[in-house]
Design a protein around this motif. Sequence first.
Motif, PDB file in Angstrom:
ATOM      1  N   GLY A  24     -12.283  19.450   7.704  1.00 37.93           N
ATOM      2  CA  GLY A  24     -12.239  18.350   8.654  1.00 37.93           C
ATOM      3  C   GLY A  24     -12.952  17.095   8.194  1.00 37.93           C
ATOM      4  N   LEU A  37      -4.878  17.515   8.794  1.00 39.00           N
ATOM      5  CA  LEU A  37      -4.811  16.912  10.125  1.00 39.00           C
ATOM      6  C   LEU A  37      -5.921  15.891  10.351  1.00 39.00           C
ATOM      7  CD1 LEU A  37      -3.887  20.023  12.292  1.00 39.00           C
ATOM      8  CD2 LEU A  37      -2.387  18.247  11.421  1.00 39.00           C
ATOM      9  N   MET A  42      -1.984  12.581  13.052  1.00 39.98           N
ATOM     10  CA  MET A  42      -1.784  13.974  12.644  1.00 39.98           C
ATOM     11  C   MET A  42      -0.311  14.271  12.438  1.00 39.98           C
ATOM     12  SD  MET A  42      -4.339  16.138  15.027  1.00 39.98           S
ATOM     13  CE  MET A  42      -6.096  15.897  14.953  1.00 39.98           C
ATOM     14  N   ALA A  89      -8.470  19.203  14.555  1.00 41.37           N
ATOM     15  CA  ALA A  89      -8.130  19.662  13.206  1.00 41.37           C
ATOM     16  C   ALA A  89      -8.835  20.978  12.894  1.00 41.37           C
ATOM     17  CB  ALA A  89      -8.513  18.593  12.183  1.00 41.37           C
TER      18      ALA A  89
END
Lengths: 368, 264
Positions: free
Chosen positions: A120, A155, A326, A189
């Motif tokens: 992330g 993401l 995303m 994410a």
Amino acid sequence: MFVDPTRPAPDDISPAAPPPADSQASVPRRQWLRWALTLALGALALIAIFYDVVVSGQGLPYLYQRIQTFVTISLGIFIEAVPFLLAGSIVSGLIAVFVDQSAIDRYLPKAALPGAMVGGVMGIVFPVCECGVVPVVRRLYEKGLPLSIGIAFLLAAPVVNPVVMLSTYSAFGWGAVFVGRIVFSFLIAVVVGFLFSRATPEEVLLPAVCQAHADACCAVHDHDHHQPKAPLGQRFTQSFTLAGDDFLDMVRYLIAGSMLAAAMQTLVPQSALLAVGQGPVVSVLVMQALAFVLSVCSTVDAFLALAFAGTFTTGSVLAFLVFGPMVDIKSSLMFLGVFQRRAVAYLILLPMLLSMLMGIWWNLNIGW
Amino acid sequence: MNLINRPKFQNAVKALILLGLALFLYTRLADGTLFFYINQRFMIYTVLAIVGLVLVAISYRPVGRQHEPNAHDLDHEHVHAHDAAEPHTHHRLTWAGLALVVLPVVLGVLIPPRPLGAAAMENREINIASQPRNVLPAAVRAAAQKSSLDRNLLDWLHAFSASPNAAEAFAGEPVDVVGFVYHDERLDESQFMVNRFIVSCCVADANVVTMVVRWPDGATLENDAWVRVEGILQPGVFDGASLPILSAQRVTPVAMPDQPYLYP
């Protein structure tokens, strides 16, 4: 160059293409079928787009203008995304040649949750937007990156990176939207990455990527011994060739995606979407749909969202800013170059659901 | 083996596609039509992309002759690559893939470039001063500092958005703006709209800034014609909302500006 004639061509960009057949004998027929289906789909799309022209009888000049508008918009998305896709591909090529597989093994956490959290925040090191991140993630998977890290990176990176943070800050200033965008992008994410750690690479990745992934995992240790160290210049050339292969592979999805997005814009007018509603729930759905259809690059979507900040609920603007980077039309088509179709469906649905919940929760609890 | 599967053909085609794309972007950059597609601030990325595409294309040059002494190394690496490390990263282009990859260039060459115009307006949100709108405070300040005659359509929208009752507050101010003509169904014969598209990123996110113009010969102007409108603002009503309407004193046809869109 390195041709493997036994492998079927990885050219299934059409969502309607039949699933890969098992026997090699049916390859020519399958390809033919794929062509026919793609053409039929294209023709249907064209009819759908220009249906109103035919019905209203406004004639050819009008039709021509509509086509011109369609071409301008799809080329707009394409031209705007090409530099970022190319940058991502070059990073991917450099990773392929210069990053040792054992490094991934050594420095990244193995457990799912810490892995997803590291994924992330990896965008801070690799500042890529949603076009550039796809080839990088694919290459990292081929280097044996664990699933959850890659998904969380894929993401989160389009938002959790310095460039996008700066543009969000300059549009909205220091405040709820700025903090909310980054925090929720990271959280969603990580959650999706964590969920994907339950799946096996075979279920998620395309066979070609998966094969390399498996090879990398098992070959980590004997890899170091016999890697020939070619001269630096030659290694750069090699990484650029790999970048070119990557670019040409991913650009097909980008092209299909930008044309689809342009077609959707003609079919689903922005004005119709925006007229739908203002409620705490409906507004979130509308802004998510808008983010999906517009397919705008995450580096600038904050400026676009600002225009809606006055008329739309804060939760819905946040959903636009979290969900759009995303998943959108062009990026979800590009996912097809890395993941299995079912995994792509989850990659679209899970962030959609989570950011929808986030937006509605925000509207109901924090305020409009 | 089929022609498309020959390694040399693959490399040549890949290099040519990359060079072709670079050339396409370069021609759009050179003749200024790049601004029909993207915001001006992205131009630098397009320049970098052209350089990058050329560099990547060059890397496909045949290596055999230039690296004769290293042929053994290369072979070794080649075998090695197939053995363990990355047997599946070498992507083969098929005819279908080839057709798709050249599609943007083909479309771009076949269909002459043209900025968004009246045909795109039916699909979009039209920003008229009657709607509240959040904009960068800096943009509002910048618009407020400009003198009336220097403001473009977007500046005027910013200025209107900062005022609770724009129709009354701006009455009597002189206006001098450039835009293209659009005849909305809700307007009568003596009115038309003067418009500019604003583009934050690329044309996919374009929306329109508009002023309603009152001009007796409005009906004689064609959609998409570029005009310069000079006049004064008066309180008016459009579609049930009160807003400033531009009462034109002079409407002159002009050439399309070099940058047809405005950037927020």
